[in-house]
Design a protein around this motif. Structure first.
Motif, PDB file in Angstrom:
ATOM      1  N   GLY A   1      -7.337  11.401  -9.982  1.00 58.12           N
ATOM      2  CA  GLY A   1      -7.926  10.059 -10.060  1.00 58.12           C
ATOM      3  C   GLY A   1      -7.049   9.028  -9.345  1.00 58.12           C
ATOM      4  O   GLY A   1      -5.833   9.179  -9.283  1.00 58.12           O
TER       5      GLY A   1
ATOM      6  N   ILE B   1       0.824  -1.225   0.000  1.00 58.74           N
ATOM      7  CA  ILE B   1       0.000   0.000   0.000  1.00 58.74           C
ATOM      8  C   ILE B   1       0.859   1.278   0.000  1.00 58.74           C
ATOM      9  O   ILE B   1       0.625   2.183  -0.788  1.00 58.74           O
ATOM     10  CB  ILE B   1      -1.016  -0.009   1.176  1.00 58.74           C
TER      11      ILE B   1
ATOM     12  N   ILE C   1      -4.440  12.631  -0.417  1.00 60.69           N
ATOM     13  CA  ILE C   1      -4.818  11.360   0.235  1.00 60.69           C
ATOM     14  C   ILE C   1      -3.616  10.411   0.265  1.00 60.69           C
ATOM     15  O   ILE C   1      -3.353   9.738   1.272  1.00 60.69           O
ATOM     16  CB  ILE C   1      -6.026  10.739  -0.521  1.00 60.69           C
TER      17      ILE C   1
HETATM   18  C1  LIG Z   1      -9.127   4.799   2.422  1.00 58.20           C
HETATM   19  C2  LIG Z   1      -9.782   6.159   2.274  1.00 58.20           C
HETATM   20  C3  LIG Z   1     -11.100   6.004   1.520  1.00 58.20           C
HETATM   21  C4  LIG Z   1      -9.994   6.776   3.649  1.00 58.20           C
HETATM   22  O1  LIG Z   1     -11.135   6.325   4.278  1.00 58.20           O
HETATM   23  P1  LIG Z   1     -11.157   5.921   5.822  1.00 58.20           P
HETATM   24  O2  LIG Z   1     -10.366   6.855   6.654  1.00 58.20           O
HETATM   25  O3  LIG Z   1     -12.561   5.697   6.192  1.00 58.20           O
HETATM   26  O4  LIG Z   1     -10.497   4.505   5.729  1.00 58.20           O
HETATM   27  P2  LIG Z   1      -9.222   3.840   6.391  1.00 58.20           P
HETATM   28  O5  LIG Z   1      -9.479   3.599   7.836  1.00 58.20           O
HETATM   29  O6  LIG Z   1      -7.999   4.560   6.016  1.00 58.20           O
HETATM   30  O7  LIG Z   1      -9.269   2.461   5.610  1.00 58.20           O
HETATM   31  C5  LIG Z   1     -10.300   1.502   5.850  1.00 58.20           C
HETATM   32  C6  LIG Z   1      -9.654   0.134   5.767  1.00 58.20           C
HETATM   33  O8  LIG Z   1      -9.177  -0.043   4.435  1.00 58.20           O
HETATM   34  C7  LIG Z   1      -7.764  -0.248   4.425  1.00 58.20           C
HETATM   35  N1  LIG Z   1      -7.225   0.425   3.242  1.00 58.20           N
HETATM   36  C8  LIG Z   1      -7.440   1.695   2.838  1.00 58.20           C
HETATM   37  N2  LIG Z   1      -6.797   1.942   1.713  1.00 58.20           N
HETATM   38  C9  LIG Z   1      -6.136   0.817   1.401  1.00 58.20           C
HETATM   39  C10 LIG Z   1      -5.266   0.445   0.344  1.00 58.20           C
HETATM   40  N3  LIG Z   1      -4.948   1.334  -0.617  1.00 58.20           N
HETATM   41  N4  LIG Z   1      -4.762  -0.784   0.339  1.00 58.20           N
HETATM   42  C11 LIG Z   1      -5.075  -1.696   1.293  1.00 58.20           C
HETATM   43  N5  LIG Z   1      -5.904  -1.411   2.325  1.00 58.20           N
HETATM   44  C12 LIG Z   1      -6.410  -0.183   2.368  1.00 58.20           C
HETATM   45  C13 LIG Z   1      -7.277   0.374   5.722  1.00 58.20           C
HETATM   46  O9  LIG Z   1      -6.063  -0.190   6.119  1.00 58.20           O
HETATM   47  C14 LIG Z   1      -8.428   0.000   6.644  1.00 58.20           C
HETATM   48  O10 LIG Z   1      -8.330  -1.358   6.991  1.00 58.20           O
HETATM   49  P3  LIG Z   1      -8.330  -1.802   8.507  1.00 58.20           P
HETATM   50  O11 LIG Z   1      -9.565  -1.197   9.079  1.00 58.20           O
HETATM   51  O12 LIG Z   1      -7.109  -1.187   9.087  1.00 58.20           O
HETATM   52  O13 LIG Z   1      -8.315  -3.262   8.515  1.00 58.20           O
HETATM   53  C15 LIG Z   1      -8.894   7.142   1.534  1.00 58.20           C
HETATM   54  O14 LIG Z   1      -7.640   7.158   2.166  1.00 58.20           O
HETATM   55  C16 LIG Z   1      -8.691   6.801   0.091  1.00 58.20           C
HETATM   56  O15 LIG Z   1      -7.937   5.909  -0.277  1.00 58.20           O
HETATM   57  N6  LIG Z   1      -9.351   7.592  -0.799  1.00 58.20           N
HETATM   58  C17 LIG Z   1      -9.136   7.498  -2.220  1.00 58.20           C
HETATM   59  C18 LIG Z   1     -10.165   6.625  -2.861  1.00 58.20           C
HETATM   60  C19 LIG Z   1      -9.673   6.136  -4.200  1.00 58.20           C
HETATM   61  O16 LIG Z   1      -8.519   5.817  -4.396  1.00 58.20           O
HETATM   62  N7  LIG Z   1     -10.552   6.056  -5.160  1.00 58.20           N
HETATM   63  C20 LIG Z   1     -10.186   5.554  -6.445  1.00 58.20           C
HETATM   64  C21 LIG Z   1     -11.390   5.429  -7.313  1.00 58.20           C
HETATM   65  S1  LIG Z   1     -11.005   4.623  -8.869  1.00 58.20           S
HETATM   66  C22 LIG Z   1     -10.211   5.805  -9.759  1.00 58.20           C
HETATM   67  O17 LIG Z   1     -10.081   6.920  -9.378  1.00 58.20           O
HETATM   68  C23 LIG Z   1      -9.657   5.376 -11.088  1.00 58.20           C
HETATM   69  C24 LIG Z   1      -8.768   6.386 -11.658  1.00 58.20           C
HETATM   70  S2  LIG Z   1      -7.445   5.698 -12.391  1.00 58.20           S
HETATM   71  O18 LIG Z   1      -7.238   5.980 -13.665  1.00 58.20           O
HETATM   72  O19 LIG Z   1      -6.866   4.633 -11.774  1.00 58.20           O
END
Ligand SMILES: CC(C)(COP(=O)(O)OP(=O)(O)OC[C@H]1O[C@@H](n2cnc3c(N)ncnc32)[C@H](O)[C@@H]1OP(=O)(O)O)[C@@H](O)C(=O)NCCC(=O)NCCSC(=O)CCS(=O)O
Ligand SMILES: Cc1cc2nc3c(=O)[nH]c(=O)nc-3n(C[C@H](O)[C@H](O)[C@H](O)COP(=O)(O)OP(=O)(O)OC[C@H]3O[C@@H](n4cnc5c(N)ncnc54)[C@H](O)[C@@H]3O)c2cc1C
Length: 398
Positions: free
Chosen positions: A371, A322, A377
């Motif tokens: 994106g 990550i 973030i």
């Molecule tokens: C993760 C976020 C949405 C922040 O939200 P929260 O603060 O509510 O969540 P966290 O407590 O940080 O995470 C919850 C849970 O998930 C795990 N987690 C989070 N991110 C990852 C990751 N990247 N890899 C693995 N695990 C992950 C985290 O460890 C928590 O787990 P545990 O509870 O500890 O077990 C926010 O940070 C975020 O990432 N926002 C961005 C959203 C995003 O990337 N969207 C993409 C949409 S697709 C796109 O855009 C395509 C474009 S492209 O061309 O590729």
């Protein structure tokens, strides 16, 4: 079809294709049309689904080989590189890692035949705060019913496969966590989901051949067989799905780096070719130092991306780590915007016009700090990893 057997042969295949794609790139941009001609070439070359295991018809290519291909394609056509990312990483990679045998056998032929799956996470009120999504999947007899709206979904209207993230509710409406739902919209093969609509398409700044769309789900039934159950269950479903998404972050960072590498090649050509004050531009130290900085940024980005591509997530996960994925995408996307901007500057007015590809590359590359997780973030995720602490962003989070 002859498959590549090493990184060098993958690079060579991608370079040959890139030479074919470069002259077509302006057309997709100007006419805002999807590059179907390129899809045929990518499919014939085996690059759609190259990372899928061989038993499902793919080539079992590593993430490193995949990003090597993506870089070469991105130098010529950002749009095509994005398609190859989504045809190997992100949604499809989650299904290949977590799906049932039947799901893998169902989705693989689509991708191998040229379909670029769409990943549906973002919503009007849940962008960076993706865990606050409100799209629901309510348990009913034989499956789940989706309700909600996703926006900025890449490929809406051209993609058949969709992986939709939704908040899972049991029969009583109790929340279970977040799951993935495979929606295949393929009316020609009898798969037409009533209630699923492509509502609108954004008029984007760059990557204009790619539809960025709002999708609506109104009582859309997804049968049990198409529910992607994350290995840790719905409760930690978001984490598992995002773990797979880290592959797409590395892919997106690589597209940005590839565009920058392409811009650097154009800049080098022009500095050697254009003369002012009776000398080639290449002789001016002000431009030489810019070029050196551009080259250094691209090189550093590539190293970080390759490191991330070869890393492994928690518990022997087949997905990139990550923090390495976040760091590499953060660095590469910001560096690429500067590199492409500086390359355009070196062309003077010529860079600002459409005779050269620089203005298109500049518009294309801008999205990569937005994106796939914004630069802000990603910084928060990197900081959390350095400090070894959780970094909740809600007021009540700590
Ligand atoms: C993760 C976020 C949405 C922040 O939200 P929260 O603060 O509510 O969540 P966290 O407590 O940080 O995470 C919850 C849970 O998930 C795990 N987690 C989070 N991110 C990852 C990751 N990247 N890899 C693995 N695990 C992950 C985290 O460890 C928590 O787990 P545990 O509870 O500890 O077990 C926010 O940070 C975020 O990432 N926002 C961005 C959203 C995003 O990337 N969207 C993409 C949409 S697709 C796109 O855009 C395509 C474009 S492209 O061309 O590729
Ligand atoms: C070209 C393109 C393609 C996309 N493709 C897809 C796709 O295929 N599938 C999909 O699901 N989504 C897709 N997205 C959506 C993308 O994932 C979101 O745009 C992104 O996650 C940011 O969400 P937002 O746009 O709502 O911005 P917001 O979350 O509203 O953020 C606005 C600004 O505030 C900052 N910000 C927000 N929260 C914080 C915080 N806690 N700390 C510091 N700064 C913060 C952000 O960094 C940003 O600068 C795409 C977006 C683009 C531009």
């Amino acid at each position: 079809m002859k498959h590549a057997s090493s990184s060098d042969s993958y690079r060579a295949i991608a370079q040959d294709l890139a030479a074919k794609f470069a002259p077509r790139a302006a057309k997709w941009d100007q006419e805002r049309i999807y590059c179907w001609d390129n899809i045929t070439d990518l499919t014939n070359a085996g690059l759609m689904g190259m990372s899928l295991p061989t038993r499902y018809g793919g080539q079992g290519a590593s993430w490193l080989d995949t990003v090597i291909v993506v870089e070469e394609l991105a130098k010529a056509c950002t749009l095509t590189a994005r398609i190859v990312v989504e045809a190997n990483m992100g949604g499809i990679s989650a299904i290949m890692a977590y799906g049932t045998e039947a799901q893998k056998e169902f989705v693989a032929p689509y991708v191998l035949a040229g379909d670029k799956p769409a990943i549906c996470i973002s919503e009007p009120d849940a962008g960076s705060a993706a865990t606050q999504m409100t799209t629901t999947a309510q348990r009913v007899d034989g499956g789940y019913v989706l309700n909600g709206t996703k926006h900025w979904i890449t490929g809406g209207g051209v993609s058949k496969l969709h992986l939709v993230f939704a908040r899972v509710l049991d029969e009583a409406g109790e929340e279970q966590g977040i799951g993935g739902f495979i929606l295949c919209q393929d009316p020609d093969n009898g798969m037409d989901h009533t209630g699923f609509t492509v509502v609108s398409r954004e008029r984007t700044m760059g990557l204009c051949g790619m539809p960025e769309t709002t999708l609506a789900f109104k009582d859309v039934f997804i049968k049990d067989a198409h529910v992607l159950r994350p290995p840790s269950g719905f409760k930690r479903g978001f984490a598992d799905l995002m773990n797979a998404y880290n592959s797409q972050r590395v892919g997106a960072g690589t597209i940005a780096m590839g565009v920058a590498a392409g811009a650097l090649e154009h800049a080098k050509r022009y500095l050697l070719e254009r003369e002012q004050f009776g000398r080639p531009l290449a002789e001016f130290q002000g431009l030489q130092w810019m070029l050196a900085d551009m080259d250094t940024s691209v090189h550093a980005s590539r190293l970080m991306l390759h490191e991330a591509a070869q890393s492994r997530g928690p518990n022997g996960s087949s997905f990139p780590d990550i923090a390495m994925a976040a760091r590499a995408k953060l660095f590469a996307s910001e560096a690429a915007i500067k590199v492409v901007n500086d390359a355009l500057q070196m062309f003077g007015a010529r860079g600002y016009g459409s005779e050269e590809p620089l203005e298109r590359m500049y518009r294309d590359v801008r999205m990569f700090t937005i994106g796939g997780g914004t630069a802000q973030i990603l910084r928060t995720q990197v900081a959390g990893s350095i400090l070894g602490i959780r970094t909740p962003q809600t007021r009540g989070g700590y």
